[in-house]
Structure formats: structure tokens, C-alpha cells
Write a protein that holds these residues in place. Structure first.
Motif, PDB file in Angstrom:
ATOM      1  N   PRO C  27       0.842  -1.191   0.000  1.00  0.00           N
ATOM      2  CA  PRO C  27       0.000   0.000   0.000  1.00  0.00           C
ATOM      3  C   PRO C  27       0.881   1.245   0.000  1.00  0.00           C
ATOM      4  CG  PRO C  27       0.046  -1.002   2.177  1.00  0.00           C
ATOM      5  CD  PRO C  27       0.812  -1.906   1.265  1.00  0.00           C
ATOM      6  N   PRO C  28       0.325   2.373  -0.459  1.00  0.00           N
ATOM      7  CA  PRO C  28       1.127   3.599  -0.602  1.00  0.00           C
ATOM      8  C   PRO C  28       1.789   4.047   0.704  1.00  0.00           C
ATOM      9  CG  PRO C  28      -1.221   3.990  -1.108  1.00  0.00           C
ATOM     10  CD  PRO C  28      -1.061   2.547  -0.899  1.00  0.00           C
ATOM     11  N   ASP C  29       1.137   3.808   1.816  1.00  0.00           N
ATOM     12  CA  ASP C  29       1.684   4.297   3.085  1.00  0.00           C
ATOM     13  C   ASP C  29       2.671   3.339   3.731  1.00  0.00           C
ATOM     14  OD1 ASP C  29      -0.354   2.442   3.522  1.00  0.00           O
ATOM     15  OD2 ASP C  29      -0.852   3.278   5.486  1.00  0.00           O
ATOM     16  N   ALA C  30       3.073   2.300   3.007  1.00  0.00           N
ATOM     17  CA  ALA C  30       4.008   1.336   3.604  1.00  0.00           C
ATOM     18  C   ALA C  30       5.453   1.725   3.296  1.00  0.00           C
ATOM     19  CB  ALA C  30       3.724  -0.062   3.075  1.00  0.00           C
ATOM     20  N   VAL C  31       6.267   1.731   4.322  1.00  0.00           N
ATOM     21  CA  VAL C  31       7.712   1.890   4.139  1.00  0.00           C
ATOM     22  C   VAL C  31       8.315   0.496   4.208  1.00  0.00           C
ATOM     23  CG1 VAL C  31       9.811   2.925   5.060  1.00  0.00           C
ATOM     24  CG2 VAL C  31       7.607   4.116   5.292  1.00  0.00           C
ATOM     25  N   GLY C 208       0.658  -8.696   1.574  1.00  0.00           N
ATOM     26  CA  GLY C 208      -0.740  -8.358   1.856  1.00  0.00           C
ATOM     27  C   GLY C 208      -1.126  -8.692   3.290  1.00  0.00           C
ATOM     28  N   LEU C 209      -0.803  -9.896   3.738  1.00  0.00           N
ATOM     29  CA  LEU C 209      -1.211 -10.283   5.091  1.00  0.00           C
ATOM     30  C   LEU C 209      -0.429  -9.535   6.158  1.00  0.00           C
ATOM     31  CD1 LEU C 209      -2.001 -14.082   4.879  1.00  0.00           C
ATOM     32  CD2 LEU C 209      -3.545 -12.138   5.044  1.00  0.00           C
ATOM     33  N   ALA C 210       0.856  -9.279   5.900  1.00  0.00           N
ATOM     34  CA  ALA C 210       1.646  -8.524   6.881  1.00  0.00           C
ATOM     35  C   ALA C 210       1.097  -7.111   7.008  1.00  0.00           C
ATOM     36  CB  ALA C 210       3.110  -8.504   6.456  1.00  0.00           C
ATOM     37  N   THR C 211       0.720  -6.525   5.888  1.00  0.00           N
ATOM     38  CA  THR C 211       0.100  -5.201   5.907  1.00  0.00           C
ATOM     39  C   THR C 211      -1.172  -5.207   6.742  1.00  0.00           C
ATOM     40  OG1 THR C 211       0.914  -4.836   3.662  1.00  0.00           O
ATOM     41  CG2 THR C 211      -0.845  -3.387   4.423  1.00  0.00           C
TER      42      THR C 211
END
Lengths: 245, 245, 245, 245, 245, 245
Positions: C27-31, C208-211
């Protein structure tokens, strides 16, 4: 250490073959007795032969235990009468099929069983399920080879069994083979050399595990389902057995 | 017959205890080597200790096999690194927990495992599931006894474990007990005498099964998941291991 | 949200491929931080490579968590060291294989896994069994494609894998495909278009799941088998890790 | 990304509670629609309510998908009508119970479900079995708390559920708790703080997994049991549904 | 004894076929009522048809029970709505698939199910799993024969099904066949004569078991998951059902 | 329709009790023969009694089948010799325990078995596992009531069994009770009235299922594990049985 190996059928030549196979793997300090029942079927092929074989076999186990056996081996791949044998004796009792399954599960990731007749498959699968070792068994295969032909036509037997092993390695994802009949002991080494995977004979496995249990001084538990039978007056044909002290 | 027993932790006194337990049950013709890794955790309590113990333990297995070991025993009740050990060696490898489970399933109808810390329960339950022997296991119990206290407070340990065994026989329907730690070997006989059911120590069971496999000339299958590791250039810390011929 | 993705092998080009696959779905907000160990095997093919990969990987997880990672992804289809990683961290840890299995079980009724080497099948099957998701898995198939050839011969790889997917849909009754290697990420979409069934890549599923877990503020439970390791003096090679606060 | 969350019962206040819980965890770029059926039971307690709830719920799913939903969440802990919903839609469909089970199995080693009425236990256990996640579930507990009391007596509800969680941690060996009702969302955080183990609310879990699947562009497989329904003339009460293109 | 057999689809000719099959096996003292819903799908092929069929079917069950039915049979091989039907009635309810599975498991060691469309396989497999009878089922096979063609092309149907039975006996190790559709009743005897193994039709099996339960005076348990639905105000379309006294 | 019910023990009063129980539930058109062996144990408590009971019981089955029996019922809750009985006969054979398990699984969601001695628990659990019905069984409980005391102290028996049923409903989550001994038939109705849940007696269940199978014209499959025994010369004690035409 005194080992008792009982062939549950009444065919003397099979008993001799089992004795020969057992002698090849027994430790030097083991005194072995190999017996067969006085009465019952000449070979065990299916549920009916199995049921009729048990009383004669239990008699041999009682005798051997009274004579001081430290462990018993039941030398039929159906593990005929194994639970009853455990309940009637104090010494440990090992079935050759279960012994082979246990060892196979320590040598590879999946084993295939190659047995004689298709009618034995549900018997073997039921045992695998009860032992839990179905989880490590890729498949039980029948070669449609009658038990007594193992003796009368060894070359044909080897051919048919070899063919099934080939398919097991290719189709089942097995990396270990269990030979599914007490009469196949002589073939294990040949197949090992030919296929380069562990090929386990139940008689060798059974003698090995019985030796281990006896050396460790193990006894069958009498606290659960293998508790000694309650004394009660049996009627007819079977002389009431005297409890083992 | 040359047996190699590896204690996967780095505590010498535990290695000595394991050696003593092994010597009591090894057959007269067995030459035993008992080792421990050069590096790693001083005891294995949980997944992290287990993971860090494996590389040092594999080094010992490679050395022992090069020196001619006919079978290896991994003397930790988590069966730490068992699959990797099998893949890296040709000789058979036996974990003490699996050995105890296999023997227990031949002596009774249901066994309970009494281990040290609750954090080990999921490790043991996972192993039981993979081996299939969860089907014969009534329950895995923790006594909340840290591994190293087995040595420093043997009386307290005996008290706590005895209490769990009592509950296992009463509440779990177990007729057989498996002691869930390599450091409990000395207690097996005492509990057997006290509770009158088979009490199985993994070290004895492991030595017994390794002896059996070695005597039968068995090897680990190289045809499936235990195939020898492919040669490849490892980076850093671990010297690239040389394949066992 | 800070995601840490660790490739447990030491091959930088694979780490880059994993990073590329991860970036496409994050996702866009993930570093995102994508790492690989300093030492260990260049690819993980079988139990031995897996065992040697864990210590170097755990070091990366400790570093990333100290630096504030909200979740970790282990980017090897064997879910190498997953349990140890969970025990050593507070943030959630997701294996790419388990992630793919979980998602597949929500998109179809039965999935087939198409992996590289046959020697990985028992590892994957063991994991499926422990997760319970074997019940939704029709079969684990090997294409006999070495991991590193996925990079050097992509066309050949696609050919071989496509062939196995075809068989899975026809013979296994599968309606969903899981690609069984972190290096296959780039192929998922192609196969989806070609076969018109969901084709799941573990890296995408894992990210995906970690997010999801990180966004929900989830942490790994410290009350059971994933309890933080007890502090104790490790010997040699591995510097004693400092517990994560 | 457009998420559709359907409460399969007809109680508007529960739909609002679900919407509130969903909003707290949805990513910023998600457009959420939360619906409830026009007809059916006001709460789902047991098999009968479940069966009557499905047609009205499927109507909402068809509408939402026609309007462009990228994923659906069924917000009832029985995962009411989940298989039918998958077959009728192309977008992925997630049940809140299955979502919670999947996440729980990645955060701990064993989870316990705490639900409302005992009559729901077999429904939940059947679902766990079909998903395979019974293998990670220690127990399903009922607090004997009627669904609608969750709203009318929140303090009493918290008391009763807290008591069951306490027992789960002590008696079941669970290290993770799953709250077994869509109406318990507001309690998850409180229990987490109190018991210091992951406490998973299905609505949050479901929204998380649906978001993941939608972001990955996943679709429900149409190649197996979830194939689109064959066009056929339905009789009476249900208007023949038009197939989703 | 009053038996109620409900065909959950709305096709009158299928209801008549079911009635004919039921009459052939019902005991002389049985009064049979065979019904079909007023609304719903004309055949049940997959999860969606199944879900829409239940409300109309439950209405018939309520009516028949109010009129004094001693047992109900659900005549669809998916056992559509079986759990809800049990919860809504006091009399026993039998699904034709479960009935066939139970009888098959007493006549042979492994049975194969031959059904119509592949999309039904996961439904049948899920049911087998929940009933436990997957353990006796060798395989579920689809002949890709649409339900309504059983009536319009009986010769072609017989050909296709015969072919699958042949393969089941050869490839699956099955010794017993279960016909997987209520519309196949007329073929059971033909296949029995041709293949010389038990061929079980669900309608006959279901009528047999329902008769048995009724004669024994059995009732559905109201103490667990089949407890009577709690009275509550349903909204719209479904008239609130009156509880059966 | 001719039904043969065999009590596998040699106690005439138990045979009479079984006959009485059978007569209460048999359909008007059934001609019943109730037999017991000429030799063997007076009651079956554990594996040993079971093994010795089979040959005498098989003789009765052969006789009854030769005389035209359409179905056989084995009236011992261990389902003693069930597989051998099926292999030796063409008519269907039903064990009273399996019959009770099958019916129980259609009347409730989970059943508990209340049997006599703890030593029978592993026998019953093994059977449940093989039949697959362990999945519907909450627990097997022993009342520690010897079989023959059921006759000599009916009030005490009722007290003890009632106590176990009470616990089953409270602790096991069972909603259905199976009485685990052929001698408990007379108590089923009393317990039903008292506990308001289905209480299933095996003799009634067995007669019901045998009637059903006979009325449907079913035969035991001869194509797999229940194939007729191969003709072979048995030695001694057992007269070679003549195959049933």
C-alpha cells in the motif's frame, strides 16, 4: 534375552523361512524360539483367516511367556491378534507390520507398502490408521501375488514385486519401501541393491524392535486396554487359559 | 557398531548425564561417542534456542559420520534439527522424542508426555502431528520445570513430575508415560516402580532404536526429502560443509 | 507502516526480485525494507539449506524490529524459521507460503501448489499439515526446476511450470494455483491470464497479510509457544542476542 | 478500492456497529458500503436463522457487485452463506469468522473462540473443520450470552466474556482469543489490554483480508465449486437473479 | 408410520421419480407424502441453487411435521438444508447422501461416489468430511452429466455413469458404489447386476433409514446445535414460522 | 425377512435379554433368530475375550446364512469379529455399536458413549476411528460397571450410568447418548425420559439397520476386503468351514 517369534499360520516351511530371516538380524545374545499354532489356517489372506488364526497363536504366546520369553514378535503382516496378544502377556509384543512402519518413518519421508493380495489392503490401511502411521504412508499396493507362491515361484514373485516398487517410486512419491508379507524377507536386500532406497522387511524390523524393548526391560502396560483378561469360565473348545503371573 | 549421540545444547553436565543414560542401555558391542556443539544455547527451551542449536549440532553429526558412525541419536526432546540431520547424513538418525513415541505406542493404548515448560508443548505437538503419533497421545503436559533445575533440584523435580504423572493416569486415560526431556532419564525407573506403568525415557528409547537400525544395516533414504544437500557456495559464518561420501 | 521483508538466502538478485514483487502490491503508506542475511546458503533447497539459513535471517529480523518494523515477511516458500522468528519478535511474522495457502483457501475450493524441486514437497506438505491447510490442498507438485534457473532461463521455467499447472487443473480437481517459490512472483499474472484461475504468488500474499496485521495493530502472542526466549548465555559463534523490548 | 460489508441479519443497530468497527480499520483509500437484507431474521442464532438469512444477503451481494464492489465481507460469525456468496460473485468474499481464524493462526500457536450461544458451537466447529483451522483451535467456548444482549447490557456481556477468556487461557492452552460474534468488535481492545494476548475481532479481520485480496486484484475462482450458477428458471418468491457479467 | 419425503427442487417430474423410487422400498405400513417447494430452483447444481432451495423446503417440512410426519427425508444428494431442517423439526431428518454413505460403509470397505457435475464435488466432499465418512470414501467422481439430462437422455446417462463406475472399481480400490443424485434411483439395480458390487441409491437409503428411526421412536435432539429456533420477529418475505409444538 | 442376531458370548440370559430388546423394535414381517456360540467367553470385556469369541460366533453366522438369513446383527458393543463376519457371509452384517454411532450422528451434533469398563474404551475408540464416526463423538466414558452386574444389580447400574450421562451432557457438549453395551437395552427409554435427549441402544439400532439393509435387498460386497475367504485346508480344532454358496 529370550525372544519368541510366532508365525500365526500353520505352514512349517513359512515358519522356517521366518526363523531364518530372524536369525540373520538377531543380536548374538538373543535366544530365539520360533513357533506356529497347532491349529488354524495355513496362510492368512483376509479377515477370516486372521480371525481363525488368533486362538492358536495366543496359546503359543502363553506357553512362550510362561517359559520366560522377554518379548514376542507376531510374524504376519496383518499384525494378526496383536491387541489380544498384548492383553494376554506381560512381555512386550511387536507386530512385524507395525515394526516396519515405525522404522520406515525414521528412514524416509514417505513409504509405500507392497503387499500380496488386494483383499489385504483394507486390513493394512486400518492398521496404519490406528497406529497413526498412515500419515507417513504414501500408498498400500497389492501385487496380486498369493502368499504361498512366494515360496513356489520366487523368480516370478521377484518380478511382480519389483514392478510395483518401480511404480511406487515413480508415482507415489515414496522414498522408502515396506515389504508387506512375512514371506518376502529374503527379497529385501535384493531390492535395496536394485532400487537404492531402504527396503524394509517386517521380520527384521520386528526382531529389531522386540530386541530393543526387551533390552530396555520394557513391559506391556496393564493399566488400560491391555489389562490382563478378567478370570471367567470359558465354555468349551478353548481350555480356560491360566493367567500369566 | 558405532553409535553417535549428540546433545544439541552446550552444557557439559547434561552431555554427561545423557552419556550415562545411554551407557546403561547400549548393547555390549556398541562403541558410543557422545558429543555436544562448540557453539549455541546452553539449553533448548522453545523455538529460538532450537533454531540456534542446529548448525553446531550438524557439525558434530558430519564429524561423527566421517569418523564412521553407523547411527546418530539427537538427544533433545524437541527432536531439534532432525530432518536436516537426516538430509546431511547417510546413516540413520533418531530423535529421542520420536523414539519414545514409537516405543510407547507399542506398550500401551494411549500415552501422555510430561515435559518441562509449557512453551515446549506446541513444539512437541507439532512433532507428534507430523509423525502421526498424536493419534496415540492422550495429552502433552508441562510441569513448568526449567530444564536446568532437573540437575540442581532433583527432589523438587521428582515431586513436580510425579504429580503430573498422577494426573495423567487419572484424567487423561493414559496407560503409558513418556518423559519429555533428555535430562529426566534417571527418573524413569523410579516412576515405573511407583506408578506401575511403562515410563519411557527418550535417551534409552533413542539408543535402542538407533542400535536396531544400525544392526539391520539401515541407511537414510536419499531419494526424497532427505536427499543430500546440493553443493553450493555458502556465504560467511558457516564453512561450506564437505559432502559425506 | 514499516514492513520488513527478509529473503533468507544470500543471493542479492533474488532479494531484488522479491523487493520488486513486494513493491508492486504494497500500500502507498508502507515503508518497506527488504533484507538478506550476511551468511548462509545462496538458495534454500531442502532441509539442510533451511537449517543453515535461520540464524542469519533471525539477525535481520532482530535488527529490523529494533529499527521499528511493524511486521515481518519471510520470503522463502519453505517458511524457513517461521516459528523461531515469531518467538524472537513482538511484531507479527508472516511466511509467504502460509500467506498464499490462507488466501488460496478463500478464493477456491481446492488449490494445488507448483514448486521447484521434489525434495521440497515433504517440507511443504509438513507445513500444510501443521497449518491445517492440507485439507484445502489438492496436491503439491514439483516441476524439477532448480531455484536459480528461474532467473537464468525464464522462458524454460515458464514452460515447465505451465505444464504442471495444466495437469493440476485437469488431474487434481484444483481451481486455484499457488506458485511454490519466492522467485516465481513475476509469472503469477501471466499464468492467471493464460489459465483463467487465481494464481497466487507468495510474496504478494505475504506482503498483503503482513500489511493487514500491521494495520490492525496486531502483535505476536507471547503467552504460549512464541514466548520470548529466556535469557541465557549462548556459547561461541552466535553473539547472544539482546531481547527486543 | 470499494469494499462491501453485509450484515446478514436485519437489525439496523448491529449494522451500524459493524460499520463503525469496519471504519476503524479500513485503509484510507477504501470506499465502504455496509448493508443489511430487506428480509430475514433480526439475529442469527443457530442453523434455521442462518438458512433464512441467505437469500436476502445474496441479493445485497449481487447489488453491491453490480455497483462495482471489489470485495465482500459477510459480517456474521457463522460465515452464513459464504459458499453461495462466492459462487454468485466474481469479487472475493470473506467471512469474518474464517478471517479471524486465519489471522489467529499467524499470531499464536493455539486459539480459543469465545462465542455467544452453545447452539452455535457445532456451526463454528463444522466451519473450522472445513477450513482446516480446527487444527489450530484449542476450543470453542460459549458464554451463553444472547446476541442482542451484547447491545442492551454491554457491562454484563464484558463480564461474562472476560470470564470465559480467563478460563481459555488457563484451561485450554490457548495463547490467542477469537471473539465469536460480529457484535463483540468494541470489546477486542479492552480484552487485549486486560489479558495481554491477541484478541481478534472478526469484523476487523474480515475487512483486513478483503482489503488485501482486493488490493492484490484477486477474484474468486470460477473453475470449481464456485462456478457461476447455471442459468435456469427459478419458481416464485425469488426473482430470478441476473448473472453478474 | 408417516414418512415425509421432500424433493428440494421445484421440478414435478423429479418429485414423481423420487416418489416412485421411495415407494419401491417403503415398508407396507408406511404412509408416504412426497412434496416439493412452491418456490426455488428447478434443480440443485452448486451452492447457489442449494441456498435458494432451503426456505421453500423448510416450509414443506414444517407443514408435514404439523400434519404428523414421523420422519423426513431430504431427497437431494447435496443434503441441502439438512442441519436447518433438523433444527426446525422434532422428528428425525435424513439426507439421502448421508444415508447412502452410512449404508455403503457397512457393505464394503471403500465406496466411490459417482455424481453429476464437477461443481458438486466440493459440496459432497465437505459433507463427507463433516459426517466423518470421508474416511470410508475412496473418491467422489463427476460424470459431467447435468441433472435434468438424467430424465431426457436415460441411455446416454447410463453410458456415462457406467463408464465412471468401471473406473472407480479399477482405479479407486472401491468395492461399493454410491449414486450421487436423487435422479439416478432407477439405475441402481441395473448397475448392481452389471458390476456385481453394491450400488446404493440415496432415495432408497434415505427412506430405509428414516423408516428405521421412526420405527424406533427416535426424535432429533433439542439439546445442542439442533435446538428449536428462538422465537423472534422475522422481517418481510418469509412469514414468521410458527414453532412446532 | 429373516434376521439373525448373534450374541457373541455364551451367557444365555444375555442372549434372552438381547432377544427381548430385538423383538420390541423388529418389524412385524421379520422372522428373528437369536443365537449364541457353543464355546467361548461368557462375557466380552477386553481384547482377549473378543478374540476367543469370534470362531464360535462365525459358526453361528455360517449356520444362519445357510438357513437363509437375510441379514446378521452382532450384538456386542465391541463389534466383535465384524470384519470377519462380513467376509464370511453374503448377507449384510451390522455391529450394534456401529449401528448406534450411525443413528446417533443423524439425531444430534455430538454424541457421548457410556460403556462399562475402562478397558473397553480403546476398543470402542479404535472402531470409531475406523468408521470415521469419531468425528461426531464427543467422548467415550466408562462407568466401571462389569457387564454381568447389569443383570444382577440393575438399580445400581442405572444409578452409575445415569451419573455418567449427566456428566456427558454437562461436560462433553454431547446432545445425544449411546449406551455402550448390549445389556443396557432396557435402560434406554428410562434415560430418554429422564434426560430428554436421544438415548440410543445398540441392539435396537442394529436390528433397525439390518432390517433396512435386508429390505433393500443389499448384500455385502465381495469385490474388496470382504471377498469370500479362499478355500484352503485349515489344520485341527476348527473344522474347515464350507463356503456359503
Amino acid at each position: 534375552m529370550r525372544l519368541h517369534i510366532v508365525n500365526p499360520n500353520t505352514t512349517a516351511s513359512m515358519t522356517q523361512g521366518i526363523a531364518a530371516a530372524a536369525r540373520m538380524v538377531a543380536p548374538p545374545d538373543a535366544v530365539m524360539t520360533v513357533t506356529q499354532p497347532d491349529f488354524g489356517p495355513p496362510s492368512i489372506e483376509g479377515f477370516v483367516d486372521g480371525a481363525y488364526a488368533v486362538p492358536g497363536m495366543l496359546a503359543r504366546i502363553i506357553e512362550a511367556e510362561t517359559a520366560g520369553a522377554d518379548a514376542h514378535v507376531i510374524a504376519c503382516f496383518d499384525d494378526t491378534g496383536l491387541d489380544a496378544a498384548r492383553a494376554i502377556s506381560n512381555a512386550p509384543v511387536v507386530g512385524i507390520a507395525e515394526a516396519a512402519f515405525h522404522l520406515a518413518s525414521m528412514l524416509g519421508t514417505r513409504f509405500t507398502v507392497v503387499t500380496t493380495l488386494a483383499r489385504s489392503i483394507p486390513i493394512i490401511e486400518d492398521n496404519l490408521l490406528r497406529y497413526g502411521l498412515d500419515r507417513r504412508c504414501a500408498r498400500v499396493r497389492a501385487s496380486e501375488l498369493p502368499v504361498l507362491l512366494l515360496e513356489s515361484d520366487p523368480a516370478g514373485a521377484q518380478e511382480k514385486l519389483g514392478h510395483e516398487i518401480e511404480r511406487a517410486l515413480k508415482e507415489d512419491g515414496a522414498d522408502c519401501i515396506v515389504l508387506g508379507c512375512a514371506g518376502m524377507a529374503a527379497l529385501a536386500e535384493k531390492f535395496w541393491l536394485r532400487f537404492q532406497v531402504p527396503v524394509i522387511d517386517g521380520v527384521a524390523a520386528g526382531v529389531g524392535l522386540a530386541t530393543t524393548l526387551a533390552r530396555l526391560g520394557m513391559k506391556t502396560s496393564k493399566a488400560g486396554g491391555y489389562a490382563a483378561p478378567l478370570p471367567k469360565p470359558y465354555v468349551g473348545a478353548f481350555a480356560p487359559f491360566s493367567p500369566i503371573p
